[in-house]
Design a protein around this motif. Structure first.
Motif, short mmCIF file in Angstrom:
data_model
loop_
_atom_site.label_atom_id
_atom_site.label_comp_id
_atom_site.label_asym_id
_atom_site.label_seq_id
_atom_site.Cartn_x
_atom_site.Cartn_y
_atom_site.Cartn_z
N ASP A 158 -3.25 1.97 -6.28
CA ASP A 158 -3.49 3.41 -6.18
C ASP A 158 -4.89 3.77 -6.66
N GLY A 159 -5.67 2.78 -7.10
CA GLY A 159 -6.93 3.05 -7.77
C GLY A 159 -8.13 3.12 -6.84
N TYR A 160 -9.28 3.37 -7.46
CA TYR A 160 -10.56 3.54 -6.75
C TYR A 160 -10.85 2.36 -5.82
N LEU A 161 -10.67 1.14 -6.30
CA LEU A 161 -10.93 -0.04 -5.48
C LEU A 161 -9.67 -0.63 -4.87
N GLY A 162 -8.55 -0.51 -5.59
CA GLY A 162 -7.32 -1.10 -5.10
C GLY A 162 -6.86 -0.51 -3.78
N TRP A 163 -6.96 0.82 -3.65
CA TRP A 163 -6.49 1.46 -2.43
C TRP A 163 -7.33 1.08 -1.21
N PRO A 164 -8.65 1.19 -1.22
CA PRO A 164 -9.41 0.77 -0.03
C PRO A 164 -9.29 -0.73 0.25
N THR A 165 -9.08 -1.54 -0.80
CA THR A 165 -8.87 -2.96 -0.57
C THR A 165 -7.57 -3.20 0.20
N ALA A 166 -6.52 -2.49 -0.19
CA ALA A 166 -5.24 -2.63 0.51
C ALA A 166 -5.37 -2.24 1.98
N LEU A 167 -6.08 -1.13 2.25
CA LEU A 167 -6.27 -0.70 3.64
C LEU A 167 -7.07 -1.73 4.43
N TYR A 168 -8.11 -2.23 3.82
CA TYR A 168 -8.98 -3.21 4.50
C TYR A 168 -8.20 -4.46 4.87
N LEU A 169 -7.42 -4.96 3.93
CA LEU A 169 -6.64 -6.17 4.19
C LEU A 169 -5.55 -5.92 5.23
N SER A 170 -4.93 -4.74 5.17
CA SER A 170 -3.92 -4.38 6.16
C SER A 170 -4.53 -4.30 7.55
N GLN A 171 -5.67 -3.65 7.65
CA GLN A 171 -6.35 -3.52 8.95
C GLN A 171 -6.76 -4.87 9.50
N ALA A 172 -7.05 -5.83 8.60
CA ALA A 172 -7.44 -7.17 9.02
C ALA A 172 -6.25 -8.01 9.46
N GLY A 173 -5.03 -7.47 9.35
CA GLY A 173 -3.87 -8.16 9.86
C GLY A 173 -2.98 -8.82 8.82
N HIS A 174 -3.29 -8.64 7.55
CA HIS A 174 -2.47 -9.24 6.50
C HIS A 174 -1.27 -8.34 6.18
N ASP A 175 -0.19 -8.93 5.72
CA ASP A 175 0.97 -8.19 5.21
C ASP A 175 0.65 -7.78 3.78
N VAL A 176 0.61 -6.49 3.52
CA VAL A 176 0.10 -5.99 2.23
C VAL A 176 1.16 -5.16 1.52
N ALA A 177 1.21 -5.35 0.21
CA ALA A 177 1.97 -4.47 -0.68
C ALA A 177 1.06 -4.03 -1.81
N VAL A 178 1.33 -2.83 -2.34
CA VAL A 178 0.57 -2.32 -3.47
C VAL A 178 1.53 -2.06 -4.63
N ALA A 179 1.01 -2.18 -5.84
CA ALA A 179 1.79 -1.87 -7.04
C ALA A 179 0.94 -1.03 -7.97
N ASP A 180 1.57 -0.08 -8.64
CA ASP A 180 0.83 0.77 -9.58
C ASP A 180 1.82 1.47 -10.50
N ASN A 181 1.34 1.86 -11.69
CA ASN A 181 2.16 2.68 -12.60
C ASN A 181 1.59 4.08 -12.75
N PHE A 182 0.50 4.39 -12.02
CA PHE A 182 -0.12 5.71 -11.95
C PHE A 182 -0.76 6.16 -13.27
N VAL A 183 -1.01 5.22 -14.17
CA VAL A 183 -1.59 5.61 -15.45
C VAL A 183 -3.03 6.12 -15.27
N ARG A 184 -3.72 5.64 -14.23
CA ARG A 184 -5.09 6.13 -14.00
C ARG A 184 -5.09 7.65 -13.78
N ARG A 185 -4.08 8.15 -13.11
CA ARG A 185 -4.00 9.60 -12.90
C ARG A 185 -3.72 10.31 -14.23
N GLN A 186 -3.01 9.64 -15.14
CA GLN A 186 -2.74 10.25 -16.44
C GLN A 186 -4.01 10.35 -17.29
#
Length: 385
Positions: A9-37
């Motif tokens: 869910d973070g600054y780099l984690g989110w665009p990395t997940a999108l990039y890898l997904s767009q490249a054809g990889h099966d992607v999952a993300v995990a977060d506890n949302f503490v950055r928003r806190q």
């Protein structure tokens, strides 16, 4: 390839997940949302509004037809960590899920302890989960160039070949970090190297420079896919802060003389580096280190580059440096491994800075001027409960 992005869910984690997904990889993300806190705690927020992770994932499905799985939980919870690894069965784990700000770790005792416990324990839980569930999983961990400090010799990629009293050895490069956050990353690196050496795990430690930029090709597809744009004095990167200050007609605030030199990297290169590391995994038992940066500049040079690129008037203001660091120092870094794997770097340019000016102008009414002034003094750290 199945890739699990921790801190997705973070600054780099989110665009990395999108990039890898767009490249054809099966992607999952995990977060506890503490950055928003942290935003609520500090009274700060991303300049660019960001949607909830659930909305982002659904928007990605609508825009591209691709799905991203979600795991909501904390790496410091070993049961959650083990179950997530079992359920998703990744080939590679990309680990962004740590408290990432040096100033945050230096606020007081409480924040220093939290940073080290959160970062070190979370990574240890992950290492044990990989060892006990599938030791062949490749761990790609975000480190930091700040682990090295500013030594008076060239910075090699993680390891140093040395000769002493007629004998030679290859050792981890000596570290002299500048904050409790950077120290937590050093502890992570040593724990990872130990796990590879003793358990035969495979890991890549990406010692990243300061990241700038806010958009990748994927996040630009829809406003709902936007990632963070931090500009405050605690979590904001220096170039982003300078861009907003220029747009708002405020002086660009340089700490001290501005002679502090740092490695820097475009966010578009960050996501590409992650892909290269995942697709070219370390060998079993190998702990490898890549210095993930593309060029180095002093803080003053960055400020001058922004001021020169800004179409209006921009001034530079030197503030007392709240950090304990050398104002002028030697800085030469080896960063060839990722280029050899295929990275074609984006270097800092007027074009990139101009696009950041456009973002800052679009969302300038959301800026909180108070949070841009430094409020954490390294010399005062250590008190508080």
């Amino acid at each position: 390839m199945r890739v699990l992005v921790l801190g997705g869910d973070g600054y780099l984690g989110w665009p990395t997940a999108l990039y890898l997904s767009q490249a054809g990889h099966d992607v999952a993300v995990a977060d506890n949302f503490v950055r928003r806190q942290y935003d609520f705690e500090l009274g700060a927020d991303s300049l660019v509004p960001i949607e909830s992770l659930q909305t982002r994932v659904e928007a990605w499905r609508q825009v591209t037809g691709k799905t991203i799985d979600m795991f909501i939980g904390d790496l410091c919870d070993a049961d959650f960590t083990y179950q997530m690894i079992k359920d998703f069965a990744p080939d590679a784990v990309v680990h962004f899920a740590e408290q990432r700000a040096a100033p945050y770790s230096m606020i007081d005792r409480k924040h220093a302890v939290y940073t080290q416990v959160n970062n070190v324990v979370g990574t240890l839980n992950l290492l044990y989960a990989i060892k006990e569930i599938n030791p062949d999983i490749h761990l790609v961990k975000l480190g930091t160039m700040g682990e090295y400090g500013t030594p008076n010799i060239d910075i090699e990629e993680g390891w140093l070949d040395l000769e002493y009293k007629g004998r030679t050895d290859r050792v981890l490069y000596p570290k002299r970090p500048g904050s409790f956050y950077h120290l937590s990353k050093v502890h992570d690196s040593h724990n990872m190297e130990f796990a590879c050496r003793i358990w035969g795990l495979r890991a890549t430690d990406l010692n990243q420079g300061v990241v700038y930029g806010q958009q990748t090709a994927e996040t630009a597809l829809d406003d709902r896919l936007a990632t963070r744009f931090d500009y405050d004095a605690v979590f904001g990167t220096v170039l982003n802060r300078f861009v907003i200050q220029a747009v708002l007609g405020h002086p660009l605030t340089v700490y001290g003389s501005g002679g502090q030199t740092r490695g820097i990297i475009d966010i578009r290169d960050t996501v590409r580096c992650i892909e290269l590391a995942c697709e070219n995994p370390a060998e079993p038992g190998e702990f490898r280190v890549f210095n993930q940066m593309t060029e180095s500049m002093s803080v003053l040079q960055i400020a001058q580059t922004v001021a020169e690129a800004f179409p209006g008037a921009a001034t530079i203001d030197h503030l007392d440096n709240p950090r304990v660091e050398k104002e002028e120092h030697y800085y030469k870094v080896t960063h060839t491994a990722l280029v050899e794997l295929g990275l074609e770097p984006h270097l800092l340019s007027d074009t990139l800075i101009s696009s950041l000016f456009d973002i800052a102008k679009r969302y300038g009414d959301r800026a909180n001027l108070d949070v841009m002034r430094p409020g954490v003094d390294w010399r005062g750290a250590g008190g508080g409960r």
